[in-house]
Design a protein around this motif. Structure first.
Motif, short mmCIF file in Angstrom:
data_model
loop_
_atom_site.label_atom_id
_atom_site.label_comp_id
_atom_site.label_asym_id
_atom_site.label_seq_id
_atom_site.Cartn_x
_atom_site.Cartn_y
_atom_site.Cartn_z
N SER A 76 0.92 -1.24 -0.08
CA SER A 76 0.20 0.00 -0.18
C SER A 76 0.81 1.24 -0.08
CB SER A 76 -0.81 -0.16 1.40
OG SER A 76 -1.70 -1.30 1.31
N VAL A 272 -2.00 1.27 7.39
CA VAL A 272 -3.51 1.04 7.44
C VAL A 272 -3.38 -0.58 6.74
CG1 VAL A 272 -5.76 1.25 6.15
CG2 VAL A 272 -4.26 3.31 6.84
N THR A 274 -4.57 -3.74 4.72
CA THR A 274 -5.45 -3.91 3.75
C THR A 274 -6.27 -5.12 3.91
OG1 THR A 274 -3.80 -2.97 2.49
CG2 THR A 274 -5.90 -3.95 1.29
N ASP A 298 -4.48 -3.75 -5.15
CA ASP A 298 -3.75 -3.66 -4.05
C ASP A 298 -4.43 -4.89 -3.14
OD1 ASP A 298 -2.10 -3.28 -1.69
OD2 ASP A 298 -3.04 -1.76 -0.93
N VAL A 299 -3.78 -5.93 -2.54
CA VAL A 299 -4.23 -6.76 -1.82
C VAL A 299 -3.98 -6.93 -0.30
CG1 VAL A 299 -4.46 -8.16 -4.00
CG2 VAL A 299 -2.32 -8.46 -2.46
MG LIG Z 1 -1.92 -2.90 2.24
#
Ligand SMILES: [Mg+2]
Ligand SMILES: Nc1nc2c(ncn2[C@@H]2O[C@H](COP(=O)(O)OP(=O)(O)OP(=O)(O)O)[C@@H](O)[C@H]2O)c(=O)[nH]1
Length: 455
Positions: A76, A272, A274, A298-299
């Motif tokens: 991220s 943060v 994800t 984004d995973v």
């Molecule tokens: Mg992430």
């Protein structure tokens, strides 16, 4: 006639059995209305299908990047660097939303310290706060309780039901940036008498504005974090605060200022977690390919999240795989597994996956700053990776050793030959990341054009 219906019912065709009985003489208007309603719903479904088909076609014609890697590898953060480098206006528009995440990260660190201290008290059998440390800290903890309340409220706002995580979590589609941006803007601009009154109420813990409560609690936080006894307890319990993601305690003076606005570097350092898969779309705002459309997927990288990646493997053009060389750390979800070993295992799976055979793979050995500071602190690689043996305990040697391993798997396992491309990165260093991303832009565009020829 009646018998026939009865025997049909006994055959029990599921939809017939479940359907409501037909009533002779039912209101014609009602029938007409329900027919119109069915038509409307059917039309809506057709429109939605058309929309998603259009969206898929549009996506196929755009640049697509899939970010993969274990949790905390920096996926991220790399996404944020893409935004900063290619869509700076978009990045700017989200700056204030990050302020609340950073405040939450800071509160998370304070919470962790208080939890460790509580555990220390609970297990030391020292029920009465005899030492000055205990007395002070208990008072401070009480004073900081509004912050803990705020943390809970904000975390529930963006991701209900995820209170068990150490980090701030977001679910896909939670729209947290819009929620936090709106909140931050109100708090940032509210200098009216009402705003001031609300801020003073915050001191009593009656509101959820982290900015004013942090400003009011700054001195207590500083006492807590700088207390030598607290540091000693943290050390004894093996809690290395500086190494936890989203660590901002050393920046408290800046962050607790009511007019604080996060810097680019702050945003890259924010944490943060994800959950699930997030698809991000943006339009390139500058450079030769201005106007090009980019999709970055984004995973969530923890083990429980990985099965969700598979539907996104089809038609993928470029994969940026993040492998931090954090040789002395274990996975959060499985403390028995070394992070680097997990990254290698994951890399093997990605290399050998037939669905990804045509994808361009770009490997980022991320967190090179962490590798440098770990080695500088004297941590020996061979203690965690016995096969490293007596090789020099230096960044260049360690990087080469692991790079060779990743290269070997890449060569042996790729279903079709493809170039091995890697970069040493630090996702929190926005300048070097910006230069790198501009550099690999061509590789990414080539993958895009290649796929264009195939479809
Ligand atoms: Mg992430
Ligand atoms: N020191 C340092 N920190 C980094 C680097 N890259 C990322 N981080 C930090 O590491 C933490 C985790 O990074 P994320 O980008 O959230 O990791 P992720 O791979 O998206 O993790 P999940 O969402 O859980 O899969 C964040 O606080 C980042 O700021 C780096 O190169 N150096």
């Amino acid at each position: 006639m009646h018998d026939i219906i009865a025997s049909k019912a006994q055959v029990s065709i599921p939809w017939e059995a479940a359907a409501p009985p037909f009533r002779h003489g039912a209101d014609d208007d009602n029938l007409a209305r329900s027919f119109e309603e069915s038509l409307r719903i059917s039309k809506e479904i057709d429109e939605q299908l058309l929309e998603s088909k259009k969206a898929m076609e549009k996506k196929k014609k755009s640049v697509q990047i899939l970010l993969l890697g274990q949790s905390e590898s920096g996926k991220s953060s790399v996404l944020r660097n893409f935004h900063l480098a290619f869509a700076p206006k978009h990045f700017e528009s989200e700056r204030l939303a990050w302020k609340i995440i950073i405040q939450l990260n800071l509160i998370g660190s304070i919470k962790l310290i208080l939890d460790v201290l509580q555990h220390e008290w609970d297990t030391s059998g020292d029920a009465e706060p005899k030492s000055p440390l205990n007395r002070d800290l208990r008072r401070i903890r009480l004073g900081l309780s509004p912050l803990l309340f705020i943390e809970q409220t904000l975390a529930q706002l963006i991701s209900p039901g995820t209170h068990n995580h150490r980090d701030v979590c977001v679910r896909p589609g939670s729209n947290w940036k819009a929620i936090f941006k709106a909140r931050a803007e109100v708090n940032f601009e509210d200098t009216s008498e009402n705003g001031k009154r609300r801020r003073s109420q915050n001191h009593l813990g009656k509101d959820t504005d982290a900015t004013s409560v942090l400003a009011a609690s700054k001195d207590d936080i500083l006492v807590l974090w700088n207390d030598p006894d607290v540091r000693a307890v943290l050390k004894r319990r093996g809690v290395r605060m500086e190494e936890t993601p989203g660590f901002f305690l050393n920046d408290i003076d800046r962050i607790a200022d009511p007019n604080y606005v996060p810097s680019d570097a702050d945003i890259m350092r924010a944490r943060v977690r994800t959950l699930g898969v997030e698809e991000h779309y943006f339009v390139i705002e500058k450079g030769l390919d201005v106007g090009s459309e980019v999709y970055i997927t984004d995973v969530g990288g923890s083990r429980s999240q990985r099965p969700r990646w598979i539907p996104y493997f089809e038609d993928v053009q470029t994969i940026v795989f993040l492998a931090p060389l954090t040789f002395n750390q274990a996975l959060e979800e499985d403390p028995d597994v070394n992070r680097l070993e997990d990254s290698l295992m994951l890399w093997r799976e990605i290399c050998r996956n037939k669905l990804l055979a045509g994808a361009t793979l770009i490997l980022f050995f991320n967190k090179k700053d962490v590798l440098a500071s770990t080695l500088a602190a004297g941590v020996k690689v061979k203690k965690y990776v016995p096969s490293y043996g007596e090789l020099p305990n230096e960044v260049a040697s360690v990087t080469k050793y692991f790079c060779d391993k990743f290269r070997t798997y890449h060569r042996k396992l790729s279903p079709l030959p493809r170039p091995f491309m890697f970069h040493e990165t630090s996702a929190i260093d926005t300048n070097s990341m910006g230069a790198l991303l501009l550099g690999i832009r061509e590789t990414i565009l080539r993958a895009y054009l290649q796929q264009g020829e195939m479809i």
